[in-house]
Design an enzyme around this catalytic site. Structure first.
Site, PDB file in Angstrom:
ATOM      1  N   ARG A 117       0.841  -1.226   0.058  1.00 28.49           N
ATOM      2  CA  ARG A 117       0.036   0.002  -0.093  1.00 28.49           C
ATOM      3  C   ARG A 117       0.837   1.369   0.006  1.00 28.49           C
ATOM      4  NH1 ARG A 117      -2.351  -3.994   2.425  1.00 28.49           N
ATOM      5  NH2 ARG A 117      -4.601  -4.459   1.608  1.00 28.49           N
ATOM      6  N   ASP A 147       7.225 -13.877   3.529  1.00 32.21           N
ATOM      7  CA  ASP A 147       8.705 -14.042   3.120  1.00 32.21           C
ATOM      8  C   ASP A 147       9.520 -14.973   3.881  1.00 32.21           C
ATOM      9  OD1 ASP A 147       9.429 -12.320   5.171  1.00 32.21           O
ATOM     10  OD2 ASP A 147       8.802 -10.649   3.873  1.00 32.21           O
ATOM     11  N   HIS A 195      -0.530 -14.632   7.819  1.00 36.32           N
ATOM     12  CA  HIS A 195      -0.964 -14.920   6.177  1.00 36.32           C
ATOM     13  C   HIS A 195      -0.279 -15.972   5.492  1.00 36.32           C
ATOM     14  CE1 HIS A 195      -2.384 -10.431   6.371  1.00 36.32           C
ATOM     15  NE2 HIS A 195      -3.086 -11.172   7.157  1.00 36.32           N
ATOM     16  N   CYS A 230      -1.239 -29.001  -2.792  1.00 36.75           N
ATOM     17  CA  CYS A 230      -2.283 -29.299  -3.772  1.00 36.75           C
ATOM     18  C   CYS A 230      -3.504 -29.028  -3.193  1.00 36.75           C
ATOM     19  CB  CYS A 230      -2.167 -30.479  -4.033  1.00 36.75           C
ATOM     20  SG  CYS A 230      -3.473 -31.361  -5.055  1.00 36.75           S
ATOM     21  N   CYS A 235      -5.548 -32.718  -3.195  1.00 39.02           N
ATOM     22  CA  CYS A 235      -4.996 -33.860  -2.079  1.00 39.02           C
ATOM     23  C   CYS A 235      -4.140 -33.382  -0.886  1.00 39.02           C
ATOM     24  CB  CYS A 235      -4.305 -35.093  -2.772  1.00 39.02           C
ATOM     25  SG  CYS A 235      -2.642 -34.428  -3.298  1.00 39.02           S
ATOM     26  N   CYS A 285       0.113 -30.999  -8.952  1.00 38.12           N
ATOM     27  CA  CYS A 285       0.407 -32.026  -8.313  1.00 38.12           C
ATOM     28  C   CYS A 285       0.872 -33.067  -9.128  1.00 38.12           C
ATOM     29  CB  CYS A 285      -0.896 -32.324  -7.226  1.00 38.12           C
ATOM     30  SG  CYS A 285      -0.342 -33.417  -6.188  1.00 38.12           S
TER      31      CYS A 285
END
Length: 258
Positions: free
Chosen positions: A42, A109, A124, A132, A135, A157
């Site tokens: 932002r 990160d 987050h 995947c 699965c 996958c």
């Protein structure tokens, strides 16, 4: 915003709060990683000035997985060459000294862990792996990058052919470990906020919880935040400059006996 010198009086006030706290935590946002070459979201040069935030929604991922992964491949380029900067390293040192008990981060990160921070809650998620959606098999992100760079877009996958998704929280998904972060905040008597605009909820409730329980709030950010009015100390300069000065001041106070 152009870089400006840190107000050392505010840095000293922040150091005094941390030294006197019994249970201080840190809460970090994208602004702590910009000095590592990772753009924030932002700010004046943020990603959402260049791209629509829609690209980071769960709906966009499911409806346009190829375009989604093309965008994230660009993000991965900056994340995977990034190294911890002075702010990450200073924060890890404060944790090693016992001043900071834990880091709650909005970042994906992995730079806190790379800097040496041990107790990190990633609200987050992380860009260091993918999963995947069919699965649930996990893949290290370097393998996913190889899939993309070999022409497999979106990456799939090996076991079931399902689409892989980075193990991050997209808009429209619940954050991870928020109950744990909330519990931690509500028993903390100080929070050091670094590089967060404090506009994304529920993550931005963390400093509010600390304040509501009678704790102190320190905000380090280049620009004003939504919650500056809550802060006991606001340091308006680069995270690396502020954290280097803050670490030095904390050591000075400890050497003097607080």
């Amino acid at each position: 915003m152009q870089s400006q010198p840190c107000d050392l009086n505010e840095v000293r006030r922040a150091a005094e709060i941390l030294v006197n706290a019994k249970h201080a935590i840190a809460f970090t946002g994208a602004g702590i990683s910009t000095e590592s070459g990772i753009p924030d979201f932002r700010g004046p040069q943020g990603l959402w000035r260049q791209y629509s935030p829609e690209i980071a929604t769960t709906e966009y991922f499911h409806s346009h997985p190829k375009e989604f992964w093309a965008f994230y491949r660009v993000r991965l380029s900056s994340i995977f060459i990034a190294k911890p900067n002075r702010a990450h390293l200073a924060l890890a040192e404060l944790e090693g000294m016992g001043i900071i008990k834990a880091v709650i981060t909005q970042n994906v990160d992995g730079l806190h862990q790379a800097a040496g921070s041990k107790n990190v809650i990633e609200l987050h998620g992380t860009m260091k792996r993918a999963r995947c959606i069919v699965c649930g098999r996990e893949y290290p992100m370097d393998i996913v990058i190889r899939k993309i760079d070999s022409g497999q877009l979106p990456p799939l996958c090996d076991d079931c052919g399902g689409i892989l998704k980075p193990d991050v929280v997209l808009f429209g998904e619940p954050v991870k470990d928020f109950d744990k972060a909330q519990e931690l905040a509500m028993r903390s008597d100080a929070v050091l906020v670094i590089g967060s605009s404090l506009t994304v909820y529920p993550a931005a409730y963390i400093p509010i919880f600390v304040k509501e329980m009678g704790g102190k709030v320190i905000i380090i950010n280049m620009e004003p935040t939504e919650l500056d009015y809550l802060a006991d100390v606001v340091i308006r300069c680069r995270a690396g400059d502020a954290m280097t000065a803050l670490l030095s001041m904390v050591k000075e106070l400890l050497n003097r006996g607080g």
